[in-house]
Design a protein around this motif. Structure first.
Motif: not given
Length: 771
Positions: A46-47, A311-314, A265-268, A370-373
């Motif tokens: 997390k940044i 980024d849909m979520d983290e 810009k945020d998630k984009f 991509s999904k890392n979880n």
């Protein structure tokens, strides 16, 4: 009231003290003690902060998980830092080092991020700084890679990269994993498939590998495109420049303009840009225009690039990438043939008949999710891609492979899907992970004459390949990596007629089409021991699968059914041992390899035609690289690579592989000097040695691609000056000593039309604005 204030005052002081203790101030700088702006500080992926223009950032202790942070910035090595006692520290300064190849993270070798020190194979990485430095000398990617990568043949100074093999075998070229090569019919225009300004880094995996499928007998070159920033920002790079021959400048002026934007810009996030490059007339060291057989004089190159991410979520994101590249020659000069071994083919005023030669278009589109979880610890990457590519060969007045004049073009359309998963786990407390998935590729390749005649029939390949790769620490610091891949491919070819070799359709035969099935299981295994930086050895075995030069086999068919032709695939076995070593400021790498295959595809001259020779092959060689950093100002290094190969006949006799496959020994050297932080100067040297393996034929001539090669020495210069953080000026000089020489391809081809002298001194001047 006063008593209440007296009571609250100690609590207020205590609260303020605790608040201050929970705040930590970081200062990030480079080795020259200059602040690094826009460095990202993250904890547990997390940044949590970004440095300002002074290289400073404030973070709360509560944001730091496991007392560990990761600092990353463009053009610098990422740094992981663990605090011993957070409560006792309020201000800390951390230093980031510039990118170092031995500590780079590479994604191509295992289809996931891996530290290069854990991979049991030979890997070379060019970061963005090195690409920028080399492209200031020559923006042609064939030249950039040929001058730097051990084991790769030097550039041809042509629009094609014919003969530029890697370790004596064909290389598979990728853009973000999308295949650019056309192994079904090799047109040798795959290395020049994108502009250098669109590339973030280049990863070269050497030796046989089937990790990305068909055509990687010599290895993989993967162009990793530019990435967007990790934090909210907007920036860009503008480059304008010119190239010319300073000693014989008439008509040699070219120009270059490039503009790229990136931001988040945020998630984009996004990267947008493009470039346009015009090459003027090329002259040799004596000022004579070069012969234009597949030449680059008066060529136009364009590139457009778009990368959008969300980024849909983290843990979840997707991206869309589109890249267009085109390079064609609007020739003002034509070739006047010389005599091989005596006088060069030169350029004279004239207009080439037919259509403009080069790469009219190369479209690449990719969607990635991509999904890392997934399932808690599993990382999932799904990619779907399209590639549409066309190369136009030059017009010839008299074809050697067909009757009459004409012009051929290769068309290739690929679409594919890659599903890749990675799951970490432990076996008896040993850290392990498995990477697994499936690749599906449809490749339709064919070659026609522009008048519609079929030169090579349409080859429609469907390849479905499941795979799995295991990586584990079998002992402390002893890493095992092994895997399996099953190639299940089918090539469909419809009925066709081979092209006529004489008048009235003479020499043409009817061939009944059908399906050509290919099934093969590929294995790889390797060990790397990375406990000590002073000696980090590896051993490996790997295989590659290739349906190579099938088009040449089909076009020269002498049977009436495809089933009667020798179309078996080439299975390459690569055995390798090597090591890397770091001792203080000294870096050394070395590798020795043997590459074998029961079938080959060496192109030999049979009656004036190049025919694929199917005899067993054995290629072997070694590579050494070293560099020594005397100080922050002075760095010295170089490399040496040697490769040799033979084909073996049924009676046990052997013959050397010709120059189209085996490059002569190559040595490189460089000296980099930074007198101040604003200056960066590099002098580099490229030596291609001699190779004389073949005798004259019965006609007193050398067969095609069997000519002797004499030693060539070239010296190049690259320099840059930074006026401030935004503006810089780059100067590059190719062939600094203005040597008069013949490139290796002009020598070994042994053809009068291709006996062309190399480029004389060429200067490039580029102004760069970064914001």
């Amino acid at each position: 009231m006063n008593s209440k204030l007296l009571f609250l005052l100690p609590l207020l002081v205590l609260f303020t003290t605790n608040l201050n203790a929970q705040s930590l101030r970081l200062k990030i700088e480079n080795e020259s003690k200059k602040p690094i702006a826009n460095a990202s500080i993250s904890s547990n992926n997390k940044i949590i902060a970004t440095t300002n223009l002074s290289g400073e950032a404030s973070i709360l202790n509560t944001q730091i998980e496991n007392k560990t942070i990761l600092i990353s910035a463009q053009n610098y090595q990422s740094l992981s830092y663990t605090f011993s006692n957070l409560e006792e520290q309020s201000t800390i300064t951390l230093v980031l080092n510039e990118e170092n190849q031995l500590q780079e993270v590479v994604i191509t070798a295992g289809r996931k991020q891996e530290n290069i020190a854990t991979i049991p194979s030979s890997v070379t990485i060019m970061n963005q700084k090195e690409i920028q430095q080399q492209s200031s000398i020559n923006s042609n990617l064939s030249s950039i890679l040929g001058n730097v990568i051990p084991g790769l043949g030097t550039a041809t100074n042509k629009a094609t990269n014919s003969g530029q093999t890697l370790r004596g075998r064909q290389v598979l070229v990728l853009i973000d994993g999308i295949p650019q090569s056309t192994p079904l019919m090799n047109g040798s225009r795959d290395i020049r498939a994108i502009d250098a300004n669109a590339i973030e880094r280049i990863e070269v995996i050497k030796g046989a590998t089937s990790i990305y499928g068909n055509g990687s007998g010599g290895g993989i070159i993967n162009y990793i495109t530019k990435k967007s920033p990790l934090n909210n920002s907007f920036g860009g790079v503008t480059t304008v420049g010119t190239t010319f021959n300073p000693l014989n400048s008439k008509e040699t002026f070219g120009y270059r303009i490039s503009q790229f934007f990136n931001g988040r810009k945020d998630k984009f996030s996004y990267v947008l840009g493009g470039s346009y490059d015009y090459t003027g007339l090329q002259r040799d060291a004596k000022g004579v225009p070069l012969g234009q057989t597949d030449g680059l004089s008066n060529s136009h190159q364009a590139n457009a690039f778009v990368k959008l991410g969300y980024d849909m979520d983290e843990n979840t994101n997707f991206s869309v990438v589109y890249n267009f590249y085109g390079s064609t020659q609007k020739a003002k000069y034509i070739s006047q043939a010389g005599v091989y071994g005596q006088t060069p083919t030169i350029g004279v005023r004239g207009t080439e008949p037919g259509k403009e030669a080069g790469t009219p278009y190369n479209h690449n589109f990719m969607f990635t999710f991509s999904k890392n979880n997934l399932f808690k610890t599993t990382q999932l990457d799904v990619s779907a891609y399209l590639n549409s590519f066309q190369s136009m060969n030059r017009y010839v007045t008299a074809g050697t492979a067909w009757f009459g004049p004409g012009q051929t073009m290769i068309n290739s359309n690929k679409n594919g899907t890659r599903i890749n998963l990675n799951t970490p786990f432990t076996i008896a407390s040993l850290p392990s992970e498995i990477t697994y998935g499936i690749d599906v590729l449809n490749d339709v390749t064919y070659q026609d004459l522009v008048d519609g005649c079929v030169y090579i029939p349409k080859m429609d390949m469907l390849n479905i390949a499941p795979y799995a790769q295991l990586k584990m620490d079998v002992l402390e610091n002893l890493i095992f990596k092994g895997g399996i891949r099953y190639e299940n491919a089918t090539v469909r070819v419809k009925d066709y007629n081979t092209i006529a070799t004489g008048a009235n359709n003479a020499g043409s035969i009817f061939v009944e089409g059908g399906k050509i099935p290919y099934n093969a299981t590929m294995f790889n295994a390797g060990l790397r021991f990375n406990k000590y930086e002073v000696f980090n050895p590896f051993v490996s075995f790997s295989q590659a699968f290739a349906i190579n030069e099938l088009g040449r086999i089909l076009r020269r068919a002498n049977e009436n059914t495809i089933a009667s032709l020798e179309t078996d695939p080439i299975i390459t076995n690569n055995y390798e041992a090597g090591f890397s070593s770091k001792f203080y400021n000294f870096n050394l790498t070395a590798a020795y390899y043997i590459s074998t295959s029961k079938l080959g595809a060496n192109l030999v001259d049979v009656g004036g035609y190049l025919v694929a020779q199917r005899e067993p092959e054995k290629v072997k060689g070694y590579e050494i690289t070293l560099d020594y950093r005397f100080s922050n100002k002075l760095n010295l290094g170089g490399s040496y690579s040697y490769v040799e190969g033979k084909a073996e006949f049924d009676d046990g006799s052997t013959v050397y592989l010709n120059g189209s496959r085996i490059a002569p020994p190559k040595a490189t050297g460089f000296v980099t000097y930074k007198p101040t932080s604003d200056w960066n100067l590099q002098l580099s040297w490229v030596n291609t040695g001699s190779r004389d393996r073949f005798a004259l034929n019965s006609n007193g001539r050398y067969n095609n691609s069997e000519g002797p090669i004499l030693t060539v020495n070239l010296v190049n210069f690259a320099g840059s000056y930074s006026f401030n953080e935004n503006w810089s000026l780059n100067l590059g000089v190719e062939n600094l000593l203005n040597n008069y020489y013949y490139p290796t391809v002009s020598q070994y081809r042994a053809l009068a039309a291709e006996y062309v002298v190399g480029n004389g001194m060429t200067t490039s001047l580029n102004l760069r604005y970064k914001f």
